[in-house]
Design a protein around this motif. Sequence first.
Motif, PDB file in Angstrom:
ATOM      1  N   VAL A   1       2.397   8.730  -2.620  1.00  0.00           N
ATOM      2  CA  VAL A   1       1.264   9.337  -3.304  1.00  0.00           C
ATOM      3  C   VAL A   1       1.475  10.847  -3.311  1.00  0.00           C
ATOM      4  N   GLN A   2       1.324  11.444  -4.493  1.00  0.00           N
ATOM      5  CA  GLN A   2       1.477  12.891  -4.597  1.00  0.00           C
ATOM      6  C   GLN A   2       0.188  13.512  -5.136  1.00  0.00           C
TER       7      GLN A   2
ATOM      8  N   ALA B   1       1.116  18.043  -2.223  1.00  0.00           N
ATOM      9  CA  ALA B   1       1.180  17.310  -0.943  1.00  0.00           C
ATOM     10  C   ALA B   1       1.648  15.890  -1.245  1.00  0.00           C
ATOM     11  N   THR B   2       2.492  15.349  -0.388  1.00  0.00           N
ATOM     12  CA  THR B   2       3.055  14.019  -0.590  1.00  0.00           C
ATOM     13  C   THR B   2       2.775  13.147   0.626  1.00  0.00           C
TER      14      THR B   2
ATOM     15  N   ARG C   1      -5.293  16.339  -8.781  1.00  0.00           N
ATOM     16  CA  ARG C   1      -4.540  15.361  -9.560  1.00  0.00           C
ATOM     17  C   ARG C   1      -3.715  14.510  -8.601  1.00  0.00           C
ATOM     18  N   TYR C   2      -3.723  13.208  -8.848  1.00  0.00           N
ATOM     19  CA  TYR C   2      -2.950  12.271  -8.022  1.00  0.00           C
ATOM     20  C   TYR C   2      -2.037  11.417  -8.903  1.00  0.00           C
ATOM     21  N   ARG C   3      -0.853  11.107  -8.373  1.00  0.00           N
ATOM     22  CA  ARG C   3       0.032  10.136  -9.023  1.00  0.00           C
ATOM     23  C   ARG C   3       0.726   9.318  -7.942  1.00  0.00           C
TER      24      ARG C   3
ATOM     25  N   SER D   1       3.339   7.064 -11.766  1.00  0.00           N
ATOM     26  CA  SER D   1       2.262   6.541 -12.597  1.00  0.00           C
ATOM     27  C   SER D   1       1.654   7.661 -13.430  1.00  0.00           C
ATOM     28  N   ASN D   2       0.767   7.280 -14.347  1.00  0.00           N
ATOM     29  CA  ASN D   2      -0.050   8.294 -15.008  1.00  0.00           C
ATOM     30  C   ASN D   2      -0.957   8.933 -13.963  1.00  0.00           C
TER      31      ASN D   2
END
Length: 267
Positions: free
Chosen positions: A202-203, A215-216, A236-238, A251-252
């Motif tokens: 997760v970023q 952050a990852t 924002r998360y991807r 992912s989007n």
Amino acid sequence: GRPAATSHLLQRATDPTFSTGVTAITVAATATRYTDATVTPGVTYHYRIRAENAVSCSSWSNSVPASVHLTAPAGVTAAVPPAAPLRVAVRWSNRSFATGIDVQRATNPTFTSGPGTTAIGVGDNHLDTAVAPDTTYYYRVRTTYLGAASPWSTVATVTTPSAPVVPDAVTASAGAAGPDTATVILGWSAGTAAGPGAGFIVQRAVDPAFTRDVATFTVTGRGFTNTGLARGVTYRYRVRGVNSAGTGQWSNPANVTTSTGPTTTTS
């Protein structure tokens, strides 16, 4: 009486008449056994012995045949290690006096499809790095010595995991704010195949290009709660899947603005 023997002459041949492949070996007069370490596995040898001294020698003893056979390795296993890059670890138990090992791999149990043999030194393991995702492999092992080989071992089977697919339905929602910080709850579906090392990355960032305040996080389930965030900020998360076959595509992005927290009224 006759003088005592001062030595023995041991004779080895590859035929019972001692006319082919004859080797003469001198053995001490007091010896009662001899270990022949120069034989080739699979060849039948014939042995006879006589006593000798400086004056004469006895007649030959009766002859006995003997042969040595290489033993196939036992307990063969094949497994995918949990960490990338994708590999298959093959292990076995070897109790033979071999000088080498042949490891054979195929994509069918009869070893007629995609076979390949790797010769290695004596040991009890081999790491196969030339494997592909989502493929079933079959492995067998044999020992070798001076050009001879044992029978093949039993077959070990392993299926490599599929490469991760892109997670979908990524959602991000703001949780209840604390006195000083905020929380974001993420969820998604699909994204990575089961198998060794399966999980997600997760970023988080504060800009659409994911270049600011990045952050990852590494997680194992299909969800993540991000705590300790600033209140009233848009994040924002991807997400992408990861396993021993590699790392999938992002992912989007999902955007969420954290709560500003409770309003305090003074009079």
